[in-house]
Design a protein around this motif. Sequence first.
Motif, PDB file in Angstrom:
ATOM      1  N   UNK A 344      -3.037   8.022  -5.032  1.00 23.64           N
ATOM      2  CA  UNK A 344      -2.031   8.926  -4.484  1.00 23.64           C
ATOM      3  C   UNK A 344      -2.540   9.634  -3.241  1.00 23.64           C
ATOM      4  N   UNK A 345      -3.771  10.119  -3.306  1.00 22.15           N
ATOM      5  CA  UNK A 345      -4.385  10.764  -2.136  1.00 22.15           C
ATOM      6  C   UNK A 345      -4.502   9.771  -0.984  1.00 22.15           C
ATOM      7  N   UNK A 346      -4.769   8.507  -1.317  1.00 23.10           N
ATOM      8  CA  UNK A 346      -4.915   7.457  -0.303  1.00 23.10           C
ATOM      9  C   UNK A 346      -3.572   6.946   0.209  1.00 23.10           C
ATOM     10  N   UNK A 347      -2.474   7.506  -0.299  1.00 23.11           N
ATOM     11  CA  UNK A 347      -1.114   7.127   0.120  1.00 23.11           C
ATOM     12  C   UNK A 347      -0.874   5.629  -0.040  1.00 23.11           C
ATOM     13  N   UNK A 348      -1.283   5.103  -1.200  1.00 23.67           N
ATOM     14  CA  UNK A 348      -1.137   3.678  -1.435  1.00 23.67           C
ATOM     15  C   UNK A 348       0.178   3.309  -2.118  1.00 23.67           C
ATOM     16  N   UNK A 349       1.027   4.291  -2.364  1.00 22.80           N
ATOM     17  CA  UNK A 349       2.368   4.016  -2.867  1.00 22.80           C
ATOM     18  C   UNK A 349       3.345   4.860  -2.064  1.00 22.80           C
ATOM     19  N   UNK A 350       4.273   4.196  -1.412  1.00 22.02           N
ATOM     20  CA  UNK A 350       5.157   4.873  -0.465  1.00 22.02           C
ATOM     21  C   UNK A 350       6.600   4.456  -0.714  1.00 22.02           C
ATOM     22  N   UNK A 351       7.548   5.300  -0.281  1.00 21.67           N
ATOM     23  CA  UNK A 351       8.958   4.919  -0.426  1.00 21.67           C
ATOM     24  C   UNK A 351       9.428   4.073   0.749  1.00 21.67           C
TER      25      UNK A 351
END
Length: 410
Positions: A344-351
């Motif tokens: 989550x911190x690494x922004x590996x899931x995005x809309x």
Amino acid sequence: MNATEAGLPLGDGPLRGLVVIDVTRVVAGPYCTMMLADLGATVIKVENPAEPDYVRTFPPFVEGENGRASAFFAQYNRHKLSVSLNLKTGEGQALLRKLVGQADMLVENFRPGTMAKLGLDYEALKDENPGLVYVSISGFGQTGPHSLRPAYDNSAQATGGLWSFNGEKGRPPVRVGTIIGDLSASFYAAIAALAAVMHARQTGEGQLVDVAQQDSVVTLTEHAVVNFTVDHVVAQPLGNDHPFVRPYGQFACKDGFVFFGAYTDKFWREACRIFGEPDLIADTEIDTMEKRFDPQVYEHHVAPVVRRWCADRTKAELEEMAGDLIPLTPIKTMAEVVQDPHLGVREMFVPVVMDGVPVTVFGSPMKLSKTPVRAAGIAPAFGEHNATVFGGWAGLSAGDLERLRAQGVI
């Protein structure tokens, strides 16, 4: 007329202003161009009006504003512009040539020979644009005796050798559980394409970039090539074991499995301390990495120890004990991966918005400090940008667009 002057949308990132014509479908190709779009390129996805990209019909689906929409499509086509164009028609071919004349790159993933039959291969298009980088992704490449064979990801896994030694020891081989041939070809195509763009900008000279899925898979076989060329050992399925590194694999724990990889002398000593058995550090049967690598020593003296350490503890307990000290990690389910706070911190899931509905997809592993990659975005509706691209950029009138639409060209 360049993209800015024509009002063609530009992305944000280091590839801002790079215009890519994307004549690809499914994954081997769309993933390549999506990575370029993530980095700021303007990618124009070309789809046949009678036969759009197959993955628009692939599950899972969301109920969008206009009906059922594919989340799978959204994952590989974010940020792109979509135009509909029938390349089997003379006017469709002429219009693609017009787009190519103003673009930096074209990416296609048809079987070799298909684009040539349409008069749209590199040899035909380089006269339209001498600086064009033309990227061809295929199963077996543009040259060689097998180049015309049809191929899927499984074809590459099979003929690239990877399939032959994946799976459980003593049992038939098993395909890698993802489309690794498609994905690896996309990675190599993106890298080679950007190298070719650099060359084109330095010299004005474009070129053909030829990437094969089979070739790409061969490079993923790690030890297998040199083990054969040097020692004539043919790789076989080993399950979760490594050919020579030990301990380095899967171990059962109280609520699942973990990967334990403390095989070096430093990590092994640390593991013995963490699990309360420091006396093992001085055990002359297993006190060096070379000894622990021996299959018999490992099976009788090392593996039982690691199994004992893991068996009565949960994944979370083992991960907490290992901390930053040794390579011991839980083997996570996809539910656990998607909910992983580190990712989550690494922004590996995005809309990514598909037909008005946000879909959570994987983000980008590329982290640039000065020019951040954009991952969250919008996936295009079929033919959504016909007016923008064909009208604003290619200069067709509203009447031209209506006529071509009526004729099934767009």
